[in-house]
Write a protein that holds these residues in place. Structure first.
Motif, PDB file in Angstrom:
ATOM      1  N   GLU A 145      10.678 -27.606 -36.914  1.00 15.30           N
ATOM      2  CA  GLU A 145      10.474 -26.692 -38.035  1.00 15.30           C
ATOM      3  C   GLU A 145      11.153 -25.351 -37.808  1.00 15.30           C
ATOM      4  N   ASP A 173       7.060 -20.122 -40.151  1.00 11.96           N
ATOM      5  CA  ASP A 173       7.308 -21.549 -39.894  1.00 11.96           C
ATOM      6  C   ASP A 173       6.337 -22.119 -38.869  1.00 11.96           C
ATOM      7  N   TYR A 205       2.565 -28.830 -46.893  1.00 13.73           N
ATOM      8  CA  TYR A 205       2.421 -29.168 -45.470  1.00 13.73           C
ATOM      9  C   TYR A 205       1.157 -29.976 -45.195  1.00 13.73           C
ATOM     10  N   ARG A 243      10.900 -33.178 -42.588  1.00 19.00           N
ATOM     11  CA  ARG A 243      10.550 -31.759 -42.467  1.00 19.00           C
ATOM     12  C   ARG A 243      11.730 -30.864 -42.847  1.00 19.00           C
ATOM     13  N   THR A 249      11.458 -28.110 -45.781  1.00 18.60           N
ATOM     14  CA  THR A 249      11.790 -26.696 -45.561  1.00 18.60           C
ATOM     15  C   THR A 249      12.815 -26.216 -46.582  1.00 18.60           C
TER      16      THR A 249
END
Length: 404
Positions: free
Chosen positions: A186, A224, A342, A373, A377
């Motif tokens: 991440e 993050d 998330y 992921r 993002t």
């Protein structure tokens, strides 16, 4: 007569704490209640025995599983003083299912306890050699053998052993052995994906709005880590909440860390508790988002002022970023959009879909998690730019030029 007298004369012997049955007569059918002196009924703590000793006492395992008490036997076979939660049988042989769910949890907890002791015995470990919070959870029957195996495996690494000294990391690593890799995923891809998303939305204005881009990236990188950390599924090792705690604190204490995470055997979550997990994490992410935005916008404004001092011609073009409105907006964005995305990513996509399918293929699982992921993002960056412009805290540079 002398012979009869000799037969019925009590013989003298050494005094021993022998059980003396107490006979109570009642109308037919006759009931026999046996009471044992307390001198021979001293309870034995099963948790204090070593695994090797526990195998020699199978009846103690049965007591641990049923919660056997010191109740008396009656004609109803109700098991008075038995394991809590399970209903007894009445005269008609019908099961009383009241408290059946609690009885199921107790049975699962007892199985966890017995299997954990066997696993530790095979590994040559004792409960005293484990961290106190983990040992307490094992005694309570909350930890299945798979979690203990994961702990013993992680403990072989010196770095992981040090990291698991931090309670929050230990709870997450025991629930997901790829947790640390996901943190690096991440944070590692955050800079590139968020910068790419900013360029996609701003196009030719990317360099003209570079200060705003920098603020967005700084805010995102700071947040993050928390976006991975807070919604991650956990193995709860927290101590019991204080008795004096209020009802709201007790409710949120009982909520899972991820609303969609799989409950361990012996543990269950209601729909309201899972909903509470979203609310609780949303509040935390609001604080994280607001704080990170304050840092990011403060740094951005410092760079803008430095640029104005060097280049006087840019003083009219570049404006300071509004700190409080931007910080509040980013906190709301993280509490709603980031929180939900998330939660679903960690609890549904990874734990419920990818992990069961690719459990034996960690490399492939890591690669797919990385891809998912990264996409999440990037999507979050696009949504933030649109949201910031929608509520008016960021304006397109062309509009400002037209108004001038």
């Amino acid at each position: 007569m002398s012979i009869l007298a000799a037969l019925f004369t009590p013989a003298t012997s050494v005094s021993l704490p022998v059980a003396k049955p107490t006979l109570k007569f009642a109308p037919l059918p006759i009931h026999l209640n046996v009471g044992l002196p307390s001198t021979i009924c001293t309870p034995i703590s099963f948790s204090t025995l070593r695994p090797g000793q526990q195998r020699g006492f199978p009846f103690l395992t049965l007591l641990a599983a049923t919660g056997g008490g010191d109740g008396i036997i009656d004609n109803n076979n109700s098991g008075s003083g038995g394991g809590g939660g399970g209903g007894g049988n009445n005269n008609d042989g019908k099961n009383n299912n009241e408290g059946g769910e609690d009885n199921g949890d107790e049975n699962a907890g007892s199985r966890n306890w017995e299997e954990a002791l066997m696993l530790l015995s095979e590994a040559g470990r004792t409960l005293d050699s484990l961290p106190k919070d983990l040992a307490a959870a094992i005694r309570a029957g909350k930890i299945p053998p798979a979690v203990i195996e994961r702990f013993l495996s992680l403990e072989k690494s010196a770095f992981m052993r040090w990291l698991m000294q931090l309670g929050g990391f230990k709870e997450r690593l025991l629930a997901d052995d790829l947790f640390l890799a996901k943190v690096f995923m991440e944070c590692g891809v955050g800079v590139f994906t968020k910068t790419a998303a900013e360029y996609d939305r701003r196009k030719e204005n990317f360099f003209k709005e570079l200060e705003i881009v920098f603020a967005d990236v700084v805010m995102a990188i700071i947040a993050d880590f928390m976006l991975v950390y807070l919604p991650a599924p956990t193995v709860s090792l927290r101590p019991p909440i204080a008795v004096t705690a209020g009802p709201i604190s007790k409710f949120f204490y009982s909520c899972p860390d991820n609303a969609f995470q799989i409950a361990l055997p012996g543990t269950s979550y209601s729909f309201l508790q899972r909903l509470g997990a979203i609310v609780r994490n949303g509040a935390k992410l609001f604080a994280v988002g607001t704080t990170s935005s304050l840092v990011g916008t403060a740094v951005t404004n410092a760079l803008i002022n430095a640029r104005k001092a060097v280049d006087k011609s840019s003083a009219a073009e570049v404006e300071n970023v509004p700190i409080f409105s931007t910080s509040t907006a980013y906190g709301v964005y993280m509490a709603v959009s980031s929180n939900l995305r998330y939660q679903v990513l960690a609890g549904v996509i990874e734990q419920r879909i990818l992990e069961p399918l690719l459990h034996q293929h960690k490399l492939i699982l890591s690669a797919i998690c990385f891809a998912v992921r990264t996409g999440n993002t990037y999507l979050g960056s696009l949504l933030w730019v649109d949201y910031a412009r929608l509520i008016g805290i960021q304006k397109v540079h062309e509009e400002n030029a037209a108004l001038a």
